[in-house]
Design an enzyme around this catalytic site. Structure first.
Site, PDB file in Angstrom:
ATOM      1  CB  THR A  44      -0.866   0.125   1.231  1.00  0.00           C
ATOM      2  OG1 THR A  44      -1.426   1.145   1.381  1.00  0.00           O
ATOM      3  CG2 THR A  44      -0.191  -0.447   2.494  1.00  0.00           C
ATOM      4  CG  ASP A  45      -0.946   4.917  -1.041  1.00  0.00           C
ATOM      5  OD1 ASP A  45      -1.549   4.321  -0.061  1.00  0.00           O
ATOM      6  OD2 ASP A  45      -1.439   5.918  -1.773  1.00  0.00           O
ATOM      7  CD  GLU A  46      -3.337   3.348   4.379  1.00  0.00           C
ATOM      8  OE1 GLU A  46      -3.112   3.152   5.558  1.00  0.00           O
ATOM      9  OE2 GLU A  46      -4.598   2.991   3.680  1.00  0.00           O
ATOM     10  CE1 TYR A  75      -2.865  -2.700   5.768  1.00  0.00           C
ATOM     11  CE2 TYR A  75      -3.138  -0.373   5.421  1.00  0.00           C
ATOM     12  CZ  TYR A  75      -3.239  -1.771   4.897  1.00  0.00           C
ATOM     13  OH  TYR A  75      -3.262  -1.918   3.524  1.00  0.00           O
ATOM     14  CE  LYS A 113       0.242  -4.493   2.937  1.00  0.00           C
ATOM     15  NZ  LYS A 113      -0.296  -5.909   2.504  1.00  0.00           N
TER      16      LYS A 113
END
Ligand SMILES: NC(=O)c1ccc[n+]([C@@H]2O[C@H](COP(=O)([O-])OP(=O)(O)OC[C@H]3O[C@@H](n4cnc5c(N)ncnc54)[C@H](O)[C@@H]3O)[C@@H](O)[C@H]2O)c1
Length: 330
Positions: free
Chosen positions: A118-120, A145, A149
């Site tokens: 994810t870009d998060e 989260y 990741k």
């Protein structure tokens, strides 16, 4: 690559990817999924897919399965930021230990692996900042989260470099589309309105997300799996930046309601302000382009899907809203 193992293939994006493979390739598809609250057997109905119910963090299950496939596409994860704030444990177990198990199996059997991220992992951007994330942006995760990741991405990079595992990584922006759990932003707002209620917007609604349809995420992953360079990371995005209030107003407009019929609720702790993806590398190197260039059209298709699948989302809606209510966000 004929035999593909899709982890988390009964979840939102994983099942969209399985549909994509079924419609566009002649691959043999196996899904490995623990069938958590986020999974849906119905999402795989009618497809020629073998579903194995199991845990990606269970080496016995994973080693045998990986050894019988040509490639693994690893979607399985705990995926909801709010849940990671109330109980981070499952995020470490699935996102980090699960990825470790898959990497070890891919190493033992020399199987190609594509890791979905994810870009998060990059943290957030200022609202007024014209910058976007690129493959060179430093990692700076904000929540359990995104930290889990980020940890899994680092494991993949280390297994490529230390052990020669044939892996690639993609970091995608926020997805929308069919089969997304009603706890997530867009389905929550659509189903609130379809149920006669009002959208619930965190904080002031100024947070910006870069939306991409799950079908476009799927086509990008398939390109990377076939033609991506081993060891490389590719950012996936469709230039869909919108602030949350704009998305909510568009949902209300498309459903024939007044655009100010929403409620502002308690913000998420540590809520990232803005995400934005520069997907130049993917587009120039692999020639990928999204089919859903128009977010409003993709949203209309998605609203239509939720209207047609009320019996599916109704079963999760009450418990999901009860959980939001305990956090003062309903
Ligand atoms: N949703 C987004 O906007 C978005 C954006 C970028 C990247 N991603 C990434 O895409 C992937 C899929 O996200 P999603 O939104 O479809 O998530 P989801 O929560 O809808 O689906 C996750 C799936 O993984 C399965 N799963 C969970 N733990 C498991 C375990 N231990 N073993 C086997 N299966 C397990 C669940 O049962 C579920 O079917 C994740 O890796 C996520 O980080 C999501």
């Amino acid at each position: 690559m004929r035999r593909i193992l899709v982890t988390g293939g009964a979840g939102f994006i994983g099942s969209n990817f399985v549909h994509y493979l079924s419609e566009n390739t002649d691959c043999t598809i196996t899904v490995l999924d623990k069938l958590t609250y986020a999974a849906s057997r119905e999402a795989l109905e009618g497809l020629d897919v073998q579903l194995v119910v199991g845990d990606v963090a269970d080496p016995a299950v994973v080693d045998d399965l990986v050894g019988r496939h040509d490639a693994v596409v690893h979607f399985a994860a705990e995926s909801h930021n709010d849940n990671s704030l109330s109980d981070p444990g499952p995020f470490i177990a699935t996102n980090i230990v699960g990825t470790f198990c898959l990497l070890e199996a891919a190493r033992r059997h020399d199987v190609r692996l594509h890791h979905i991220s994810t870009d998060e992992v990059y943290g957030d951007l200022a609202l007024e900042d014209p910058a976007r994330f690129t493959e060179a942006t430093p990692y700076n995760p904000s929540s359990p989260y995104s930290a889990a990741k980020a940890g899994s991405d680092h494991l993949v990079r280390a297994w490529v470099r230390s052990f020669g595992v044939r892996a690639t990584i993609s970091n995608c922006s926020n997805n929308y589309g069919p089969w997304q759990h009603v706890e997530k932003f867009i389905p929550r707002q659509i189903t609130n309105v379809l149920g006669g209620g009002r959208p619930k917007v965190y904080g002031t609604g100024a947070n910006v997300r870069d939306w991409i349809h799950a079908a476009d995420h799927s086509s990008a992953v398939w390109e990377i799996l076939q033609r991506g360079r081993i060891g490389e990371t590719y950012l996936i995005g469709a230039d869909g930046e919108r602030d949350n209030l704009t998305v909510v107003r568009e949902i209300l407009r498309q459903l024939g309601r007044s655009e100010d019929e929403y409620d502002l609720v308690t913000d998420r702790a540590g809520h990232d302000l803005r995400y934005a993806i520069d997907s130049t590398k993917l587009r120039t190197e692999l020639g990928w382009a999204p089919a859903y260039g128009d977010f409003e059209a993709g949203l209309a298709q998605t609203i239509g899907w939720y209207q047609a699948h009320e019996s599916w989302w109704r079963t999760h809606k009450q418990a999901t809203e009860a959980a939001y209510a305990t956090r003062g966000q309903a």
